[in-house]
Design a protein around this motif. Structure first.
Motif, PDB file in Angstrom:
ATOM      1  N   LEU A   1     -51.420  57.783 -84.543  1.00  0.00           N
ATOM      2  CA  LEU A   1     -51.278  56.538 -83.797  1.00  0.00           C
ATOM      3  C   LEU A   1     -50.733  56.795 -82.401  1.00  0.00           C
ATOM      4  N   VAL A   2     -51.397  56.242 -81.383  1.00  0.00           N
ATOM      5  CA  VAL A   2     -50.853  56.166 -80.025  1.00  0.00           C
ATOM      6  C   VAL A   2     -50.270  54.772 -79.831  1.00  0.00           C
ATOM      7  N   CYS A   3     -49.010  54.713 -79.409  1.00  0.00           N
ATOM      8  CA  CYS A   3     -48.388  53.453 -79.015  1.00  0.00           C
ATOM      9  C   CYS A   3     -48.301  53.442 -77.489  1.00  0.00           C
ATOM     10  N   ALA A   4     -49.117  52.624 -76.861  1.00  0.00           N
ATOM     11  CA  ALA A   4     -49.212  52.556 -75.395  1.00  0.00           C
ATOM     12  C   ALA A   4     -48.370  51.385 -74.909  1.00  0.00           C
ATOM     13  N   TYR A   5     -47.416  51.677 -74.003  1.00  0.00           N
ATOM     14  CA  TYR A   5     -46.528  50.601 -73.562  1.00  0.00           C
ATOM     15  C   TYR A   5     -46.357  50.545 -72.048  1.00  0.00           C
ATOM     16  N   GLY A   6     -47.072  51.396 -71.306  1.00  0.00           N
ATOM     17  CA  GLY A   6     -46.927  51.377 -69.855  1.00  0.00           C
ATOM     18  C   GLY A   6     -48.049  52.142 -69.189  1.00  0.00           C
TER      19      GLY A   6
ATOM     20  N   TRP B   1     -37.015  38.257 -83.308  1.00  0.00           N
ATOM     21  CA  TRP B   1     -36.899  39.714 -83.331  1.00  0.00           C
ATOM     22  C   TRP B   1     -36.163  40.237 -82.107  1.00  0.00           C
ATOM     23  N   PHE B   2     -36.427  39.669 -80.938  1.00  0.00           N
ATOM     24  CA  PHE B   2     -35.787  40.162 -79.719  1.00  0.00           C
ATOM     25  C   PHE B   2     -34.272  40.051 -79.833  1.00  0.00           C
ATOM     26  N   ARG B   3     -33.780  38.880 -80.215  1.00  0.00           N
ATOM     27  CA  ARG B   3     -32.335  38.697 -80.338  1.00  0.00           C
ATOM     28  C   ARG B   3     -31.773  39.598 -81.438  1.00  0.00           C
ATOM     29  N   GLU B   4     -32.467  39.675 -82.552  1.00  0.00           N
ATOM     30  CA  GLU B   4     -32.010  40.509 -83.669  1.00  0.00           C
ATOM     31  C   GLU B   4     -31.914  41.974 -83.255  1.00  0.00           C
ATOM     32  N   ASP B   5     -32.935  42.469 -82.557  1.00  0.00           N
ATOM     33  CA  ASP B   5     -32.959  43.884 -82.177  1.00  0.00           C
ATOM     34  C   ASP B   5     -31.927  44.179 -81.094  1.00  0.00           C
ATOM     35  N   LEU B   6     -31.781  43.275 -80.117  1.00  0.00           N
ATOM     36  CA  LEU B   6     -30.798  43.493 -79.063  1.00  0.00           C
ATOM     37  C   LEU B   6     -29.381  43.415 -79.621  1.00  0.00           C
ATOM     38  N   GLU B   7     -29.134  42.491 -80.541  1.00  0.00           N
ATOM     39  CA  GLU B   7     -27.818  42.424 -81.175  1.00  0.00           C
ATOM     40  C   GLU B   7     -27.505  43.715 -81.923  1.00  0.00           C
ATOM     41  N   ARG B   8     -28.498  44.279 -82.610  1.00  0.00           N
ATOM     42  CA  ARG B   8     -28.290  45.546 -83.320  1.00  0.00           C
ATOM     43  C   ARG B   8     -27.929  46.650 -82.327  1.00  0.00           C
ATOM     44  N   LEU B   9     -28.631  46.698 -81.199  1.00  0.00           N
ATOM     45  CA  LEU B   9     -28.338  47.715 -80.194  1.00  0.00           C
ATOM     46  C   LEU B   9     -26.955  47.517 -79.579  1.00  0.00           C
ATOM     47  N   PHE B  10     -26.586  46.285 -79.298  1.00  0.00           N
ATOM     48  CA  PHE B  10     -25.245  46.021 -78.776  1.00  0.00           C
ATOM     49  C   PHE B  10     -24.180  46.464 -79.782  1.00  0.00           C
TER      50      PHE B  10
ATOM     51  N   LEU C   1     -40.812  49.637 -80.359  1.00  0.00           N
ATOM     52  CA  LEU C   1     -41.905  50.597 -80.485  1.00  0.00           C
ATOM     53  C   LEU C   1     -41.767  51.405 -81.761  1.00  0.00           C
ATOM     54  N   LEU C   2     -40.566  51.863 -82.043  1.00  0.00           N
ATOM     55  CA  LEU C   2     -40.327  52.689 -83.220  1.00  0.00           C
ATOM     56  C   LEU C   2     -40.461  51.901 -84.514  1.00  0.00           C
ATOM     57  N   HIS C   3     -39.794  50.747 -84.575  1.00  0.00           N
ATOM     58  CA  HIS C   3     -39.605  50.073 -85.856  1.00  0.00           C
ATOM     59  C   HIS C   3     -40.454  48.821 -86.062  1.00  0.00           C
ATOM     60  N   ARG C   4     -40.946  48.228 -84.990  1.00  0.00           N
ATOM     61  CA  ARG C   4     -41.806  47.048 -85.128  1.00  0.00           C
ATOM     62  C   ARG C   4     -43.284  47.398 -84.960  1.00  0.00           C
ATOM     63  N   THR C   5     -43.578  48.369 -84.088  1.00  0.00           N
ATOM     64  CA  THR C   5     -44.966  48.700 -83.763  1.00  0.00           C
ATOM     65  C   THR C   5     -45.456  49.898 -84.564  1.00  0.00           C
ATOM     66  N   ALA C   6     -44.787  51.043 -84.417  1.00  0.00           N
ATOM     67  CA  ALA C   6     -45.217  52.253 -85.130  1.00  0.00           C
ATOM     68  C   ALA C   6     -44.719  52.276 -86.575  1.00  0.00           C
TER      69      ALA C   6
END
Length: 343
Positions: free
Chosen positions: A233-238, A290-299, A137-142
C-alpha cells in the motif's frame, strides 16, 4: 491598561515569500457559539507555501488579501453567546487552514480541543497538523500492524518525523528517505536512513515494503509504487515535488485528477498493489470526532513526555518572511512556530 493589538500575516497577492506582509488588523469579536483566543502559537507549515502560491486545492476559492495560519494554540479571552464548557483562560487548539498567523482570532467552540495544563504551546502547535496527519495515516488510513516493513518518504520533515516516532511506538520496521545531511536524524528516530540522492530506495528491500508513506509525489508516486511488495500500500498525502514557482493551480488540478483516475485503475494492475489518498481536511469532514480524539491522544502523550516534537525555532512576526524562505529551501529538521508574544 494598554488596549490589545491585533497583528496578522497577510498574503497580499499569490506568489513568493515577499508577497506576504504583517499588518495591523481590527480586533475580532466572538460571535454566537464562538470564542476569541489570544494566540500563543501558530505553526508555519510547508502547506502555507502551497496556499501562498495558489497551489492548494482546499483554498482555491480564496483571493488575496487573506491571513495565513493552518493551526493555532490559544488562550480564550472572550466567550460568545451560547458557549458552554469553556471559560476565560482555557487553552485550546484548532486546525483552521487559514487565519491563525495572528495575535487574536475567533474560533468555533464546537471545533476546539483542550490543551493540557503545563504543555508548551509551541510544541502543542507542532502536533496539531503534522502529528495528527501522521497518526491518522498510520492508524486510520494504513491501519498498520506490528512488524510491518514501512518506508517513509521525506522522513526528516515534520510529518516524516512524526511517522517515524509513532511508527516506532507501533512496533514497525522503519526506513526513511532523506538528504544525506539528515540521515543522522532519521537514524536517531529509529529508522534505517536512505540517502535518496545516492541510493535507489526501490532496490533497498528485496521483496518490497508493506507500506510506503509519500508526501513528496515525485513522478506521480510511481517510484513509491515500485518499492512495494505484492499487495502493498502507498499512502499519498502530499506533493512537495510539484510545488514550483512556475506551477499554476490548473496544472496541479489536472495532475491530481490524473492521480485519482490512476487510483481507480489500480485494482486492475498486477500484484494487487494499492494507493490511498489522504487529506486531513477530508478526513475531518467525514469523521469530525476522529480529529479531536486523535489530537487529544497526542496531547496526552506530549503531557506525559512520551513524545516531543522538534521545534526548530520560535518566530516573531518580524521573522515570518525569512521563515517562509527557509520552508521553501527544505533544510529544516524541526517545526517553525509563530509566537506572537515574541514581538
Amino acid at each position: 491598561m494598554r488596549e490589545p493589538r491585533n497583528r496578522v500575516v497577510r498574503v497580499r497577492r499569490f506568489g513568493g515569500p515577499d508577497e506576504m506582509e504583517v499588518v495591523d488588523a481590527p480586533m475580532p469579536t466572538a460571535g454566537p457559539g464562538e470564542v476569541r483566543v489570544r494566540v500563543l502559537a501558530s505553526g508555519l507549515e510547508y502547506t502555507d507555501v502551497t496556499i501562498r502560491r495558489h497551489l492548494y486545492p482546499q483554498t482555491m476559492h480564496l483571493r488575496p488579501p487573506f491571513v495565513l495560519g493552518y493551526d493555532v494554540v490559544g488562550e480564550i479571552d472572550q466567550l460568545g453567546d451560547g458557549v458552554r464548557g469553556f471559560q476565560l483562560g482555557d487553552r485550546v487548539a484548532d486546525m483552521t487552514v487559514v487565519g491563525s498567523n495572528a495575535a487574536y482570532r475567533t474560533l468555533r467552540a464546537d471545533d476546539l480541543t483542550r490543551v493540557p495544563p503545563g504543555v508548551d504551546a509551541a510544541e502543542a502547535a507542532a502536533l496539531t497538523l503534522s502529528w495528527t496527519t501522521a497518526y491518522q495515516l498510520l492508524h486510520r488510513t494504513a491501519r498498520v500492524q506490528r512488524g510491518q516493513r514501512v518506508l517513509v518518504q521525506g522522513a526528516a520533515g515534520a510529518v516524516g518525523q512524526a511517522l517515524l516516532t509513532l511508527g516506532r511506538m507501533a512496533g514497525l520496521q522503519l526506513w526513511g528517505t532523506a538528504r544525506g545531511e539528515h540521515t543522522g536524524l532519521v537514524r536517531e528516530l529509529g529508522a534505517r536512513p536512505i540517502d535518496y540522492q545516492r541510493e535507489d530506495f526501490t532496490r533497498v528491500l528485496p521483496g518490497g515494503f508493506d507500506v510506503v508513506f509519500d508526501g513528496i509525489g515525485e513522478d506521480s508516486y510511481r517510484r513509491s509504487f515500485a518499492a512495494l511488495r505484492r499487495g502493498g500500500l502507498v499512502c499519498a498525502y502530499g506533493y512537495t515535488a510539484m510545488v514550483q514557482p512556475q506551477r499554476r493551480l490548473f496544472t496541479m488540478s489536472l495532475w491530481m485528477s490524473r492521480l485519482y483516475l490512476w487510483r481507480l485503475l489500480l485494482g486492475w494492475l498486477p500484484g494487487g498493489k494499492r494507493i490511498r489518498l489522504y487529506s486531513i481536511n477530508l478526513m475531518r469532514a467525514r469523521h469530525p470526532a476522529w480529529f479531536r480524539e486523535d489530537l487529544e491522544r497526542l496531547f496526552g502523550l506530549l503531557a506525559a513526555g512520551t513524545i516531543r516534537p522538534r521545534v526548530a525555532e520560535r518566530i516573531s512576526f518580524d521573522g515570518v518572511t525569512q521563515a517562509h524562505r527557509r520552508l521553501e529551501a527544505g533544510s529544516l529538521e524541526g517545526k517553525l512556530v509563530l509566537c506572537p508574544d515574541l514581538g
